[in-house]
Design a protein around this motif. Structure first.
Motif, PDB file in Angstrom:
ATOM      1  N   CYS A  72       0.838  -1.196   0.000  1.00 17.04           N
ATOM      2  CA  CYS A  72       0.000   0.000   0.000  1.00 17.04           C
ATOM      3  C   CYS A  72       0.874   1.247   0.000  1.00 17.04           C
ATOM      4  CB  CYS A  72      -0.914   0.012   1.216  1.00 17.04           C
ATOM      5  SG  CYS A  72      -1.899   1.514   1.323  1.00 17.04           S
ATOM      6  N   CYS A  75      -0.417   3.660   3.433  1.00 23.18           N
ATOM      7  CA  CYS A  75      -0.104   3.359   4.826  1.00 23.18           C
ATOM      8  C   CYS A  75       1.076   2.404   4.983  1.00 23.18           C
ATOM      9  CB  CYS A  75      -1.335   2.782   5.540  1.00 23.18           C
ATOM     10  SG  CYS A  75      -1.709   1.090   5.043  1.00 23.18           S
ATOM     11  N   TYR A  77       1.167  -0.800   4.259  1.00 25.21           N
ATOM     12  CA  TYR A  77       0.820  -2.198   4.474  1.00 25.21           C
ATOM     13  C   TYR A  77       1.434  -3.072   3.385  1.00 25.21           C
ATOM     14  CZ  TYR A  77      -2.022  -6.459   4.455  1.00 25.21           C
ATOM     15  OH  TYR A  77      -2.434  -7.763   4.438  1.00 25.21           O
ATOM     16  N   CYS A  98      -6.398  -1.710  -0.098  1.00 23.87           N
ATOM     17  CA  CYS A  98      -5.664  -2.024   1.115  1.00 23.87           C
ATOM     18  C   CYS A  98      -6.630  -2.465   2.219  1.00 23.87           C
ATOM     19  CB  CYS A  98      -4.906  -0.774   1.562  1.00 23.87           C
ATOM     20  SG  CYS A  98      -4.070  -1.003   3.127  1.00 23.87           S
ATOM     21  N   GLN A 100      -6.128  -2.307   5.254  1.00 24.62           N
ATOM     22  CA  GLN A 100      -5.989  -1.418   6.409  1.00 24.62           C
ATOM     23  C   GLN A 100      -6.615  -0.048   6.196  1.00 24.62           C
ATOM     24  OE1 GLN A 100      -1.996  -2.876   8.765  1.00 24.62           O
ATOM     25  NE2 GLN A 100      -1.966  -0.876   7.776  1.00 24.62           N
ATOM     26  N   CYS A 101      -6.357   0.551   5.033  1.00 22.16           N
ATOM     27  CA  CYS A 101      -6.838   1.923   4.853  1.00 22.16           C
ATOM     28  C   CYS A 101      -7.724   2.094   3.629  1.00 22.16           C
ATOM     29  CB  CYS A 101      -5.657   2.892   4.801  1.00 22.16           C
ATOM     30  SG  CYS A 101      -4.758   2.806   3.245  1.00 22.16           S
TER      31      CYS A 101
HETATM   32 ZN   LIG Z   1      -3.119   1.148   3.237  1.00 18.71          ZN
END
Ligand SMILES: [Zn+2]
Length: 130
Positions: A72, A75, A77, A98, A100-101
């Protein structure tokens, strides 16, 4: 079938590379990224049919999976994409984001499809006389 076109292209690329190597081809190792939607069964049966009458006839095809990994840019990741468990994946072309984000990610691996290596039996020593 999609697999036939793919396998036919792989074989066409491989045969000229085998020319300098005499001997029977034993195993062809194919690297396949997890994100390539191909039926392993169809790939193997296409290989069997398409190699008939070529130097690859009778060779065994081994499919080696390559794990999918993403990175990513937002962020940082890195790891596996999280959609792979989704059965829908097999029917749609996903936009990979992603886990995560939610940003759009870069695919690091998982889209490979290439012949990695081939094992060729050493030619039998030449017989003397007739
Ligand atoms: Zn991310």
């Amino acid at each position: 079938m999609h697999e036939y076109a793919v396998v036919s292209e792989l074989i066409a690329g491989l045969l000229p590379q085998l020319e300098p190597h005499p001997g029977r081809v034993e195993v062809v190792y194919l690297k396949k990224g997890e994100m390539r939607v191909l039926s392993e069964w169809a790939v193997k049966s296409a290989f069997e049919i398409l190699t008939k009458g070529t130097r690859l006839e009778g060779a065994r095809l081994e499919i080696e999976p390559v794990e999918a990994r993403i990175r990513c840019p937002r962020c940082g990741y890195t790891g596996k994409p999280d959609y792979l468990d989704d059965p829908e994946f097999h029917f749609i072309v996903p936009v990979i984001t992603c886990p995560q984000c939610g940003a759009e990610v870069e695919v690091v691996s998982g889209r490979e499809l290439y012949i990695d290596r081939v094992t060729v039996e050493s030619p039998a020593p030449a017989q003397n006389g007739a």
